[in-house]
Write an enzyme that holds these catalytic residues in place. Structure first.
Site, mmCIF file in Angstrom:
data_model
loop_
_atom_site.group_PDB
_atom_site.id
_atom_site.type_symbol
_atom_site.label_atom_id
_atom_site.label_comp_id
_atom_site.label_asym_id
_atom_site.label_seq_id
_atom_site.Cartn_x
_atom_site.Cartn_y
_atom_site.Cartn_z
ATOM 1 N N ASP A 15 -3.422 10.807 8.492
ATOM 2 C CA ASP A 15 -2.047 10.458 8.831
ATOM 3 C C ASP A 15 -1.602 11.108 10.127
ATOM 4 O OD1 ASP A 15 -1.690 8.862 6.624
ATOM 5 O OD2 ASP A 15 -0.952 10.501 5.370
ATOM 6 N N GLU B 10 0.883 -1.165 0.000
ATOM 7 C CA GLU B 10 0.000 0.000 0.000
ATOM 8 C C GLU B 10 0.922 1.217 0.000
ATOM 9 O OE1 GLU B 10 -4.111 0.711 2.127
ATOM 10 O OE2 GLU B 10 -2.480 1.217 3.481
#
Length: 268
Positions: A60, A49
């Site tokens: 994130d 990924e």
């Protein structure tokens, strides 16, 4: 058969789960990034990924935010990321590759052009982290046109309708988020209802389930497989090694090799 479908079929025959590391393309630079990806694959990663460097990434935590900044400081662009993907695909023709990114990055390219470029470089699947289920059509139409599998996230607080829609719409695999919040190894807690979510997703015949967020130890990989998922995604723990050793490339590769081997061993 598509690469992710082939992978999960092969792993089922071997009675193994999938280990899928996440890294940001071009972190810490273009040349080292390719060596990092090679190391991950050669030491047991079943699929990858990959993220495109972006200045304002969604979901994130600080570790992956720092990876984005390292790549951007090194001069990485979207074009450079596609260049690197071309190199990865030519080296590993059967490796399943998924992208994890934000909608703004896709919009910046133009939706059709983005998916066209993904197809040209051999990307298998795309997960857009901030794409709501109710607003996916313009993306999935182009994904289908260029034979890209569109992946969707099942959040830990998903209601029954959301679970059903994710199961019906996601392709390639289902991304099950361990907990609410952003990525990171600091919070390794998982929601209490994950086993139930897995059961409900399977009841709606969802594609194979990969669990991500906070997975950094082999024991966690073993534990998530016990609740019925098909594999584990590890992002922050992988990127943390790059962060720690990016000024010492050989040490970085050695640590990543050891980490990947241990995480993959936990899937058997």
């Amino acid at each position: 058969m598509r690469r992710f479908d082939t992978l999960f079929s092969q792993l089922q025959q071997k009675q193994q789960g999938a280990f899928v590391p996440f890294v940001t393309l071009c972190d810490p630079n273009l040349a080292q990034s390719f060596e990092i990806i090679q190391t991950l694959v050669e030491n047991g990663a079943d699929a990858l990924e990959l993220g495109f460097p972006f200045s304002d990434p969604m979901l994130d935590g600080p570790v992956i935010q720092a990876a984005n900044q390292r790549a951007l400081v090194a001069g990485c662009s979207t074009d450079a990321s596609f260049q690197l993907l071309t190199q990865v695909r030519s080296t590993y023709p059967t490796l399943p590759i998924s992208l994890l990114l934000c909608a703004n990055l896709v919009y910046a390219q133009g939706i059709e052009r983005f998916y066209q470029r993904c197809a040209e470089v051999g990307v298998d699947a795309v997960l857009i982290a901030d794409l709501p289920l109710f607003a996916h059509r313009e993306f999935t139409v182009m994904a289908e046109k260029y034979s890209i599998q569109q992946v969707f996230i099942c959040p830990p607080n998903a209601c029954e309708d959301t679970i059903k829609r994710v199961a019906q719409q996601t392709q390639g695999y289902t991304y099950l988020v361990s907990r609410s919040g952003v990525t990171g190894v600091e919070n390794q807690q998982s929601a209490d209802n994950l086993k139930t979510l897995v059961e409900r997703l399977k009841a709606y015949q969802a594609p194979p389930i990969l669990q991500g967020f906070g997975i950094s130890q082999p024991q966690q990989v073993s534990d998530v497989l016990k609740i019925g998922v098909n594999g584990a995604i590890s992002g922050s723990a992988t990127v943390q090694i790059i962060e720690k050793y990016h000024h010492d490339p050989q040490a970085c590769l050695a640590e990543l090799a050891q980490f990947t081997q241990k995480m993959k061993q936990a899937t058997t």
